[in-house]
Design an enzyme around this catalytic site. Sequence first.
Site, PDB file in Angstrom:
ATOM      1  N   GLU A  47       1.208  -1.319  -0.062  1.00  0.00           N
ATOM      2  CA  GLU A  47      -0.019  -0.205   0.543  1.00  0.00           C
ATOM      3  C   GLU A  47       0.881   1.710  -0.105  1.00  0.00           C
ATOM      4  O   GLU A  47       1.544   1.440   0.975  1.00  0.00           O
ATOM      5  CB  GLU A  47      -0.517  -0.122   1.030  1.00  0.00           C
ATOM      6  CG  GLU A  47      -1.946   0.860   0.889  1.00  0.00           C
ATOM      7  CD  GLU A  47      -3.256   0.922   1.922  1.00  0.00           C
ATOM      8  OE1 GLU A  47      -2.665  -0.231   2.354  1.00  0.00           O
ATOM      9  OE2 GLU A  47      -3.889   2.024   2.523  1.00  0.00           O
ATOM     10  N   ASN A 193     -12.119  -0.609  -2.694  1.00  0.00           N
ATOM     11  CA  ASN A 193     -11.758  -1.812  -2.060  1.00  0.00           C
ATOM     12  C   ASN A 193     -12.979  -1.081  -0.675  1.00  0.00           C
ATOM     13  O   ASN A 193     -12.618   0.125  -0.501  1.00  0.00           O
ATOM     14  CB  ASN A 193      -9.792  -1.081  -1.646  1.00  0.00           C
ATOM     15  CG  ASN A 193      -9.545  -1.053   0.289  1.00  0.00           C
ATOM     16  OD1 ASN A 193      -8.857  -2.710  -0.380  1.00  0.00           O
ATOM     17  ND2 ASN A 193      -9.887  -0.679   0.477  1.00  0.00           N
ATOM     18  N   GLU A 194     -12.681  -2.036   0.002  1.00  0.00           N
ATOM     19  CA  GLU A 194     -13.330  -1.677   1.105  1.00  0.00           C
ATOM     20  C   GLU A 194     -15.013  -0.767   0.975  1.00  0.00           C
ATOM     21  O   GLU A 194     -14.581   0.375   1.939  1.00  0.00           O
ATOM     22  CB  GLU A 194     -12.128  -1.917   2.598  1.00  0.00           C
ATOM     23  CG  GLU A 194     -11.845  -2.820   2.357  1.00  0.00           C
ATOM     24  CD  GLU A 194     -10.908  -2.622   4.202  1.00  0.00           C
ATOM     25  OE1 GLU A 194     -11.043  -1.600   5.185  1.00  0.00           O
ATOM     26  OE2 GLU A 194      -9.882  -3.650   4.326  1.00  0.00           O
ATOM     27  N   TYR A 267      -8.492 -10.388   8.246  1.00  0.00           N
ATOM     28  CA  TYR A 267      -7.931  -9.728   9.210  1.00  0.00           C
ATOM     29  C   TYR A 267      -7.543 -11.389  10.141  1.00  0.00           C
ATOM     30  O   TYR A 267      -8.963 -10.891  10.630  1.00  0.00           O
ATOM     31  CB  TYR A 267      -7.963  -8.348   9.731  1.00  0.00           C
ATOM     32  CG  TYR A 267      -6.401  -7.555   8.289  1.00  0.00           C
ATOM     33  CD1 TYR A 267      -5.692  -7.318   7.893  1.00  0.00           C
ATOM     34  CD2 TYR A 267      -7.476  -6.804   7.643  1.00  0.00           C
ATOM     35  CE1 TYR A 267      -4.477  -6.677   7.429  1.00  0.00           C
ATOM     36  CE2 TYR A 267      -6.846  -6.313   6.128  1.00  0.00           C
ATOM     37  CZ  TYR A 267      -5.511  -6.137   5.964  1.00  0.00           C
ATOM     38  OH  TYR A 267      -5.052  -5.402   5.215  1.00  0.00           O
ATOM     39  N   GLU A 332      -7.642  -9.565   1.246  1.00  0.00           N
ATOM     40  CA  GLU A 332      -6.186  -8.776   2.025  1.00  0.00           C
ATOM     41  C   GLU A 332      -6.267  -9.786   3.509  1.00  0.00           C
ATOM     42  O   GLU A 332      -7.281 -10.136   4.107  1.00  0.00           O
ATOM     43  CB  GLU A 332      -6.412  -7.310   2.651  1.00  0.00           C
ATOM     44  CG  GLU A 332      -6.177  -6.341   1.801  1.00  0.00           C
ATOM     45  CD  GLU A 332      -6.286  -4.277   1.964  1.00  0.00           C
ATOM     46  OE1 GLU A 332      -6.512  -5.235   3.850  1.00  0.00           O
ATOM     47  OE2 GLU A 332      -6.340  -4.253   1.380  1.00  0.00           O
ATOM     48  N   GLN A 379       0.936  -6.941   5.089  1.00  0.00           N
ATOM     49  CA  GLN A 379       1.475  -6.947   3.349  1.00  0.00           C
ATOM     50  C   GLN A 379       2.578  -6.638   3.284  1.00  0.00           C
ATOM     51  O   GLN A 379       3.986  -7.670   4.531  1.00  0.00           O
ATOM     52  CB  GLN A 379       1.425  -5.188   3.744  1.00  0.00           C
ATOM     53  CG  GLN A 379       0.246  -3.973   3.104  1.00  0.00           C
ATOM     54  CD  GLN A 379      -0.299  -3.235   3.162  1.00  0.00           C
ATOM     55  OE1 GLN A 379       0.954  -2.238   3.013  1.00  0.00           O
ATOM     56  NE2 GLN A 379      -1.468  -2.694   4.182  1.00  0.00           N
TER      57      GLN A 379
HETATM   58  O1  AHR Z   1      -3.659  -3.325   5.052  1.00  0.00           O
HETATM   59  C1  AHR Z   1      -4.029  -1.367   5.707  1.00  0.00           C
HETATM   60  C2  AHR Z   1      -5.607  -0.980   5.960  1.00  0.00           C
HETATM   61  O2  AHR Z   1      -6.161  -2.465   5.885  1.00  0.00           O
HETATM   62  C3  AHR Z   1      -5.962  -1.397   4.048  1.00  0.00           C
HETATM   63  O3  AHR Z   1      -5.368   0.081   3.851  1.00  0.00           O
HETATM   64  C4  AHR Z   1      -7.475  -1.402   4.328  1.00  0.00           C
HETATM   65  O4  AHR Z   1      -8.161  -1.385   3.009  1.00  0.00           O
HETATM   66  C5  AHR Z   1      -7.802  -2.178   5.128  1.00  0.00           C
HETATM   67  O5  AHR Z   1      -8.426  -1.853   5.928  1.00  0.00           O
END
Ligand code: AHR
Length: 521
Positions: A47, A193-194, A267, A332, A379
């Site tokens: 990112e 994204n999101e 996550y 992600e 990442q």
């Molecule tokens: O990876 C960090 C952040 O996590 C990204 O910008 C976003 O897509 C997610 O919430």
Amino acid sequence: MMKIASGILAMALVMPALAQAQSVDVSIDTSAPGAEINRNIYGQFVEQALGRGVYDGIWVGEKSKIPNIRGYRKDVVDALKAIHVPLVRWPGGCFGDVYDWRDGIGPRAKRPITLNRVIYTEDNTVGTHEYFDFIDLLGADAYVSVNVGSGSPMEAAHWVEYMTSDKDTSLTRLRAKNGHPKPWTLKFVGIGNELWGCGGSMNAQYVSDVSKRYAQFINAPAAMGMTKIFAGPNGAGTNGTNANVLNYTETMMKNMPNMQMLSIHMYTVPHARSPGTPQGAPFTRGPATGFDEQEYALTLSKGLAMEPLLTQLSEVMDKTDPTKRTALSIDEWGTWYDHEIGESYDFQQNTIRDAEVAALTLNSFQRHTDRVKMSNIAQMVNLLQSMILTKGDKMIVTPTYHIYDMYQPFMGATPYPAHVSAAEYRYGDYHIPQIDVSAAKGKDGKLYLAIVNTDPHKSVDVRTGLTGSATGRILTGPAMDTHNTFDAPNTIRPVAFSGISENGKLVFKMPPLAIAVVAVQ
Ligand code: AHR
């Protein structure tokens, strides 16, 4: 020095095994091969404008004293080339939905300085040309996310034209003027994204409508075979249920039956933000190192939520898409802890606990290959569950990097179901499968096994019905937070590992906290 370190490791591997080995049986069903394990399952995410992920981590500039190739750190490029990164998703993340691609082209000195999330400034040194140069260095495919949240379909269409068109247009002339007459190959384009959060706080119905509009205008030459990836829900369920993510997915599947690929984010956050905590307010996710067993078991149990989520998502997708036209990307994922004190945004250490989460997650993906065709760990460098950490001219690879290295034989392999007899690692209320196994026939024809022992105390004899010999590598460490540092970069790294034959059958003596990948022949 090296010799002594590996000697100690060898003892650590043998000692607990002698002390208290349990036994688990594994059988591999070679009669039921699954869909090929897509190599894009081992993809990466980078990112822009976030911490030291791009600047310092990847890019230091041509004039830096740090050895570099056209501005990119040579040590980082070499390490990433060694694990054959299949693709790199860029520029966001949340940054993607505030990005104006025109800020990142043309002479660098003239590029504007912009603001990201009202906190970070971005001088746009790395833009489209630099990104493609980087992935060329790696030999990776391009995955670019266009701005849906604050952009327009026209801007996105123009960016894709700039990158991919082979026609003579004002934009392709501009590309040539900026140093790249030929089009690049854009294998994947992300539509936002999101979009449920930082990408515009939209609900699933609205996301479907907006995304269809974007998709209609974003096109590349047909021969490029560009795949459009649609931003789907956040996989982290609330209140112990996945209802929200499943409903969101169902809505998108019904509204966009022709989606090529749907993405989710998922996550592993040991302590999530409690509902009602305002955006931006500090909260504690849990430490990356120096944690206790409660934190270890909690983190693994949260990481293991990926598997049932994939099963449930597949069921939902099957309702409207039984022939599995729409693939799933876990765009992600990874562990997310408190960042290191004194460090930049979301820079976190990486331990054997992260290696366990990575291996368990990749094993899950390898069991869902009929749907899961891509994933991008978050990442790549210096952020969240990174492959690599840098500090000045120093660079270390993390335990997670070693997992990606060890798992390379699974790229393009054919998975087989592996049945593991019941055995649990228990801590408090946590009941975690003690042994997890993924099996596949590699492109070289060999049978590969990835074996994970989640128990931080107990060794396990993993008994198979397989004959022959098995060799490979194992990653383990004496403590739950064993990790590499800039002063001790090789504290944890894979060492040689073999199966032994007992009564003609292969047995793997797995020490505690260990991941092994072996080839059986
Ligand atoms: O990876 C960090 C952040 O996590 C990204 O910008 C976003 O897509 C997610 O919430």
